[in-house]
Design a protein around this motif. Structure first.
Motif, PDB file in Angstrom:
ATOM      1  N   LEU A   1     -16.348  30.118 -48.165  1.00 35.32           N
ATOM      2  CA  LEU A   1     -15.379  29.774 -49.200  1.00 35.32           C
ATOM      3  C   LEU A   1     -14.015  29.513 -48.560  1.00 35.32           C
ATOM      4  O   LEU A   1     -13.177  30.413 -48.483  1.00 35.32           O
ATOM      5  N   PRO A   2     -13.760  28.300 -48.084  1.00 36.56           N
ATOM      6  CA  PRO A   2     -12.429  27.988 -47.547  1.00 36.56           C
ATOM      7  C   PRO A   2     -11.422  27.857 -48.674  1.00 36.56           C
ATOM      8  O   PRO A   2     -11.698  27.198 -49.684  1.00 36.56           O
ATOM      9  N   ILE A   3     -10.247  28.462 -48.514  1.00 35.27           N
ATOM     10  CA  ILE A   3      -9.301  28.510 -49.632  1.00 35.27           C
ATOM     11  C   ILE A   3      -7.933  27.907 -49.303  1.00 35.27           C
ATOM     12  O   ILE A   3      -7.126  27.722 -50.218  1.00 35.27           O
ATOM     13  N   THR A   4      -7.644  27.596 -48.027  1.00 36.51           N
ATOM     14  CA  THR A   4      -6.304  27.097 -47.704  1.00 36.51           C
ATOM     15  C   THR A   4      -6.347  25.935 -46.721  1.00 36.51           C
ATOM     16  O   THR A   4      -7.281  25.790 -45.932  1.00 36.51           O
ATOM     17  N   VAL A   5      -5.299  25.126 -46.790  1.00 37.38           N
ATOM     18  CA  VAL A   5      -4.906  24.177 -45.746  1.00 37.38           C
ATOM     19  C   VAL A   5      -3.381  24.229 -45.709  1.00 37.38           C
ATOM     20  O   VAL A   5      -2.741  24.730 -46.637  1.00 37.38           O
ATOM     21  N   SER A   6      -2.790  23.711 -44.655  1.00 34.25           N
ATOM     22  CA  SER A   6      -1.334  23.780 -44.539  1.00 34.25           C
ATOM     23  C   SER A   6      -0.802  22.562 -43.815  1.00 34.25           C
ATOM     24  O   SER A   6      -1.526  21.868 -43.094  1.00 34.25           O
ATOM     25  N   ASP A   7       0.490  22.306 -44.020  1.00 31.36           N
ATOM     26  CA  ASP A   7       1.196  21.277 -43.277  1.00 31.36           C
ATOM     27  C   ASP A   7       2.506  21.862 -42.772  1.00 31.36           C
ATOM     28  O   ASP A   7       2.728  23.078 -42.849  1.00 31.36           O
ATOM     29  N   SER A   8       3.387  21.032 -42.271  1.00 29.87           N
ATOM     30  CA  SER A   8       4.619  21.531 -41.661  1.00 29.87           C
ATOM     31  C   SER A   8       5.603  22.089 -42.680  1.00 29.87           C
ATOM     32  O   SER A   8       6.546  22.789 -42.311  1.00 29.87           O
ATOM     33  N   LYS A   9       5.380  21.820 -43.968  1.00 33.94           N
ATOM     34  CA  LYS A   9       6.326  22.256 -44.991  1.00 33.94           C
ATOM     35  C   LYS A   9       5.850  23.430 -45.831  1.00 33.94           C
ATOM     36  O   LYS A   9       6.599  23.960 -46.641  1.00 33.94           O
ATOM     37  N   GLY A  10       4.596  23.835 -45.667  1.00 35.15           N
ATOM     38  CA  GLY A  10       4.075  24.945 -46.455  1.00 35.15           C
ATOM     39  C   GLY A  10       2.562  24.960 -46.422  1.00 35.15           C
ATOM     40  O   GLY A  10       1.936  24.361 -45.546  1.00 35.15           O
ATOM     41  N   TYR A  11       1.967  25.652 -47.391  1.00 28.98           N
ATOM     42  CA  TYR A  11       0.509  25.701 -47.425  1.00 28.98           C
ATOM     43  C   TYR A  11       0.001  25.637 -48.858  1.00 28.98           C
ATOM     44  O   TYR A  11       0.713  25.968 -49.817  1.00 28.98           O
ATOM     45  N   LEU A  12      -1.252  25.199 -48.987  1.00 31.26           N
ATOM     46  CA  LEU A  12      -1.925  25.062 -50.273  1.00 31.26           C
ATOM     47  C   LEU A  12      -3.060  26.065 -50.342  1.00 31.26           C
ATOM     48  O   LEU A  12      -3.846  26.184 -49.397  1.00 31.26           O
ATOM     49  N   VAL A  13      -3.145  26.790 -51.451  1.00 30.85           N
ATOM     50  CA  VAL A  13      -4.239  27.736 -51.655  1.00 30.85           C
ATOM     51  C   VAL A  13      -4.961  27.387 -52.952  1.00 30.85           C
ATOM     52  O   VAL A  13      -4.333  27.104 -53.976  1.00 30.85           O
ATOM     53  N   ASP A  14      -6.283  27.387 -52.888  1.00 32.15           N
ATOM     54  CA  ASP A  14      -7.136  27.155 -54.061  1.00 32.15           C
ATOM     55  C   ASP A  14      -8.059  28.351 -54.188  1.00 32.15           C
ATOM     56  O   ASP A  14      -8.976  28.537 -53.386  1.00 32.15           O
ATOM     57  N   GLU A  15      -7.804  29.177 -55.177  1.00 28.73           N
ATOM     58  CA  GLU A  15      -8.564  30.421 -55.340  1.00 28.73           C
ATOM     59  C   GLU A  15     -10.036  30.168 -55.621  1.00 28.73           C
ATOM     60  O   GLU A  15     -10.880  31.025 -55.347  1.00 28.73           O
ATOM     61  N   ASP A  16     -10.361  29.021 -56.164  1.00 36.51           N
ATOM     62  CA  ASP A  16     -11.762  28.686 -56.418  1.00 36.51           C
ATOM     63  C   ASP A  16     -12.472  28.183 -55.167  1.00 36.51           C
ATOM     64  O   ASP A  16     -13.692  28.017 -55.167  1.00 36.51           O
ATOM     65  N   GLY A  17     -11.691  27.921 -54.126  1.00 42.22           N
ATOM     66  CA  GLY A  17     -12.275  27.388 -52.896  1.00 42.22           C
ATOM     67  C   GLY A  17     -12.438  25.879 -52.960  1.00 42.22           C
ATOM     68  O   GLY A  17     -12.522  25.281 -54.038  1.00 42.22           O
ATOM     69  N   PHE A  18     -12.470  25.258 -51.790  1.00 39.37           N
ATOM     70  CA  PHE A  18     -12.652  23.808 -51.720  1.00 39.37           C
ATOM     71  C   PHE A  18     -14.143  23.463 -51.759  1.00 39.37           C
ATOM     72  O   PHE A  18     -14.977  24.215 -51.265  1.00 39.37           O
ATOM     73  N   ASP A  19     -14.444  22.320 -52.356  1.00 38.27           N
ATOM     74  CA  ASP A  19     -15.791  21.772 -52.308  1.00 38.27           C
ATOM     75  C   ASP A  19     -15.694  20.338 -51.790  1.00 38.27           C
ATOM     76  O   ASP A  19     -14.612  19.871 -51.422  1.00 38.27           O
ATOM     77  N   TYR A  20     -16.826  19.637 -51.739  1.00 38.13           N
ATOM     78  CA  TYR A  20     -16.829  18.290 -51.171  1.00 38.13           C
ATOM     79  C   TYR A  20     -15.918  17.337 -51.936  1.00 38.13           C
ATOM     80  O   TYR A  20     -15.225  16.497 -51.347  1.00 38.13           O
ATOM     81  N   MET A  21     -15.876  17.475 -53.244  1.00 36.89           N
ATOM     82  CA  MET A  21     -15.033  16.594 -54.045  1.00 36.89           C
ATOM     83  C   MET A  21     -13.557  16.863 -53.774  1.00 36.89           C
ATOM     84  O   MET A  21     -12.753  15.932 -53.631  1.00 36.89           O
ATOM     85  N   LYS A  22     -13.207  18.138 -53.665  1.00 39.38           N
ATOM     86  CA  LYS A  22     -11.815  18.490 -53.393  1.00 39.38           C
ATOM     87  C   LYS A  22     -11.408  18.064 -51.980  1.00 39.38           C
ATOM     88  O   LYS A  22     -10.274  17.618 -51.757  1.00 39.38           O
ATOM     89  N   ILE A  23     -12.324  18.204 -51.031  1.00 40.23           N
ATOM     90  CA  ILE A  23     -12.029  17.780 -49.661  1.00 40.23           C
ATOM     91  C   ILE A  23     -11.813  16.273 -49.611  1.00 40.23           C
ATOM     92  O   ILE A  23     -10.927  15.775 -48.908  1.00 40.23           O
ATOM     93  N   SER A  24     -12.624  15.533 -50.386  1.00 35.58           N
ATOM     94  CA  SER A  24     -12.436  14.082 -50.457  1.00 35.58           C
ATOM     95  C   SER A  24     -11.071  13.739 -51.035  1.00 35.58           C
ATOM     96  O   SER A  24     -10.401  12.799 -50.574  1.00 35.58           O
ATOM     97  N   PHE A  25     -10.634  14.509 -52.022  1.00 36.61           N
ATOM     98  CA  PHE A  25      -9.312  14.289 -52.609  1.00 36.61           C
ATOM     99  C   PHE A  25      -8.211  14.585 -51.583  1.00 36.61           C
ATOM    100  O   PHE A  25      -7.210  13.865 -51.499  1.00 36.61           O
ATOM    101  N   LEU A  26      -8.406  15.644 -50.793  1.00 37.74           N
ATOM    102  CA  LEU A  26      -7.441  15.950 -49.737  1.00 37.74           C
ATOM    103  C   LEU A  26      -7.351  14.816 -48.710  1.00 37.74           C
ATOM    104  O   LEU A  26      -6.265  14.475 -48.243  1.00 37.74           O
ATOM    105  N   ARG A  27      -8.496  14.246 -48.377  1.00 45.00           N
ATOM    106  CA  ARG A  27      -8.487  13.116 -47.434  1.00 45.00           C
ATOM    107  C   ARG A  27      -7.724  11.924 -48.016  1.00 45.00           C
ATOM    108  O   ARG A  27      -6.988  11.233 -47.300  1.00 45.00           O
ATOM    109  N   ASP A  28      -7.874  11.696 -49.310  1.00 52.28           N
ATOM    110  CA  ASP A  28      -7.144  10.605 -49.951  1.00 52.28           C
ATOM    111  C   ASP A  28      -5.644  10.859 -49.910  1.00 52.28           C
ATOM    112  O   ASP A  28      -4.855   9.932 -49.683  1.00 52.28           O
TER     113      ASP A  28
END
Length: 636
Positions: A441-468
């Motif tokens: 259950l991966p829940i975070t990613v980050s960049d130079s300005k802060g970080y994003l947390v998704d308590e439900d965890g990332f799935d393939y659809m959410k990862i695709s949205f992150l790539r976009d």
């Protein structure tokens, strides 16, 4: 809270009694929201403001002021009694107190500015020009006056020719702002191991990144060196690169203007075979970083199933904001200076930070043009012209495979475990992808300005949205607009989120001592290094004391080395591997690396349950392989 008293002295606010701690820091009010209290004379709207002396500074005309005061006193004594009573009733004109806040928009806009105490007076300094302003009433850095005046003064200095020239010179030379921060040196068991670090400090005292990596390696080899003093001379030779190349890279932008950057390539050690190592394009790239990356790559390659030498390099060129044509021209100019040192039996570069498919394609194209043949000898994601099918995923997938190997030793499964991931690059995104595939259950990613947390965890659809989002160069904040259960935290790190496994994939030293404490308190039990040297020495000490298992990057991130060598195989150059075949080979290689590190640790008294087992075992195994080759080949 700092307060300047009317007499120019320094006062103390009752709400804060730790003045010594504040004065010990160079950047007193660097953090957003901290206040500066400045008592000044009449405001900007007062006509007498122009005659008001600078705060805390000596009066420009003290003699004249004393004459005025004595004159007023003599005049008052000559007034009738009734007039004197009126004067007594009227209160004296009090100074206007202005409390200023280092506002968020100021800190974001003027990142060069900070507040410090100069001769008992709070001043706003410029870290580029190393000054706090001209010594006259209207301090150009905004030390006094109304809010608008202060901000206008900051803008005036930011646009001044003096500041721009100083900034240009700093960016061109990449000289870091001098900070009085001593290098953290760990205690060692043997004096001989300590002498190695002392010699490195004496030779390269300003190469902080390189000294840190040397210290970590020597600390891991403490028992090895204490057992055999012969390794001291081997280590001293190993720490001096075989070849360091520094060269000029001139290129022309789309407007026809010429720019100059500095290029680096460090061939660290070739005792085991030809060099392999990445090319990094980043504004903070310098010789110290190149040596640190080359040293880490040397150990990583020695630990992998393929015995290879180590190298690293790159340039202080920043590809962000550049057009494809500008990047192509830079890559071609870079290759013009370094191509003679590349080749299958010499040195093969690979992608690193700031260098991806586009940059590797430009570099290889110019290399092929200059050498006159198509060797296919660059490791990297050559999607359209050769290479294996999972090259871009190899390093990230290897990290997840390595985490599963650690859990298997503990009789645990990765399914359902909360994983905190930092970074927003290709490695971080592929780590998320593989974690989802294995049931974590991966829940975070980050960049130079802060970080994003998704308590439900990332799935393939959410990862695709992150790539976009990344492809469109949009902020991670936009993710929260689509998924309500997520939240983006500005100017923060993800290390205080509850987790079982941490995989940092950002940059070196992204986890400091405070972050390590947050990780321990958040329940982290395993840290897998996805980037080079992501933890400071103080952070490593905290994690080890808390029995957090650390999987070093030289072992856990060896997937890229494996994929690169598979690509060099002739069969892979003419056909694409299926994902299943490639993953099978990658898992087998990661298992060999894992077992080799554990065996070396066990040989020198580290139990496999110890948090130091993998951390020290990986270095020991790699060093012994290199030391044996260097001994066999003699003093060369």
């Amino acid at each position: 809270m700092l307060m300047l008293l009317p007499g120019g002295g320094l006062g103390m606010n009752p709400s804060m009694d730790d003045m010594n701690l504040i004065q010990a820091q160079r950047h007193l009010v660097r953090d957003i929201g901290e206040e500066i209290d400045l008592e000044i004379g009449p405001g900007d709207d007062d006509p007498s403001f122009a005659n008001t002396p600078l705060l805390g500074g000596p009066s420009q005309e003290p003699y004249a002021e004393e004459q005025d005061e004595s004159k007023q006193m003599s005049m008052g004594s000559q007034l009738p009694n009734a007039d004197q009573d009126i004067l007594k009733v009227q209160p004296a004109k009090r100074k206007k107190k202005v409390v200023k806040r280092w506002r968020e928009e100021w800190a974001d806009t003027y990142k060069w500015a900070y507040v410090d105490v100069k001769e008992g007076t709070a001043r706003i300094f410029c870290s580029v020009c190393k000054e706090y302003g001209r010594k006259h009433r209207r301090n150009p850095y905004g030390n006094e006056g109304s809010r608008n005046m202060q901000m206008s003064a900051l803008e005036e200095h930011n646009n001044s020719l003096l500041h721009k020239e100083a900034l240009r010179l700093q960016m061109a030379s990449k000289d870091k702002i001098v900070v009085d921060k001593p290098i953290y040196v760990k205690a060692l068991m043997s004096k001989t191991a300590g002498s190695i670090i002392e010699a490195a400090l004496k030779r390269d005292p300003h190469e902080v990144e390189f000294i840190q990596s040397v210290q970590e390696a020597v600390h891991a080899l403490d028992r090895v060196i204490a057992k055999n003093s012969h390794y001291v001379s081997i280590m001293e030779r190993l720490l001096e690169p075989e070849r360091m190349i520094i060269f000029r890279v001139s290129w022309m932008d789309d407007r026809g203007e010429t720019h100059v950057n500095r290029g680096f390539r460090v061939h660290f050690n070739q005792a085991l075979g030809p060099c392999r190592g990445g090319i990094r394009f980043h504004p903070k790239m310098n010789l110290s970083v190149a040596k640190f990356l080359g040293f880490q790559q040397t150990l990583k390659n020695a630990l992998s199933p393929y015995k290879l030498g180590g190298a690293a390099g790159g340039s202080d060129f920043d590809p962000k904001g550049k057009s494809d044509n500008e990047i192509m021209r830079f890559c071609q100019s870079f290759m013009n200076e370094i191509y003679r040192y590349f080749g299958t039996d010499k040195d093969l570069p690979s992608e690193e930070m700031g260098v991806g498919i586009r940059e590797m394609g430009y570099l290889f194209g110019q290399y092929r043009r200059l050498t006159g043949n198509f060797q296919g000898s660059f490791t990297g994601p050559r999607v359209f012209w050769s290479g294996s099918s999972l090259r871009t995923e190899a390093t990230a997938y290897g990290l997840v495979f390595f985490a599963r190997l650690i859990l298997a030793e503990l009789n645990k499964d990765i399914k359902g475990l909360r994983c905190v991931v930092s970074g927003f690059g290709k490695i971080a995104m592929h780590v998320l992808e593989k974690l989802v595939a294995v049931g974590a259950l991966p829940i975070t990613v980050s960049d130079s300005k802060g970080y994003l947390v998704d308590e439900d965890g990332f799935d393939y659809m959410k990862i695709s949205f992150l790539r976009d989002l990344k492809a469109q160069q949009r902020s991670l904040r936009d993710y929260s607009k689509t998924y309500a259960r997520s939240k983006y935290y500005d100017e923060a790190k993800p290390w205080n989120e509850r987790c079982d496994i941490t995989i940092p994939c950002g940059s070196q030293n992204e986890i400091d001592q405070a972050d390590a404490i947050n990780l321990v308190n958040s329940g982290c039990r395993i840290l897998v290094e996805g980037s080079n040297m992501p933890c400071t020495p103080e952070a490593v000490d905290v994690l080890k004391k808390a029995n957090v298992i650390i999987a070093p990057g030289m072992a856990a991130a060896a997937g890229g080395v494996v994929a690169g060598e598979i690509e060099l195989n002739h069969e892979c150059n003419v056909m694409h591997w299926s994902p299943e075949d490639f993953e099978s080979k990658l898992q087998e290689a990661m298992k060999q690396t894992f077992n080799r590190a554990l065996k070396a640790a066990n040989d020198f008294g580290y139990q496999k349950e110890s948090p130091e087992a993998l951390l020290h075992g990986a270095v020991i195994s790699a060093f012994l392989a290199i030391a044996q080759a260097m001994t066999d080949q003699g003093c060369v």
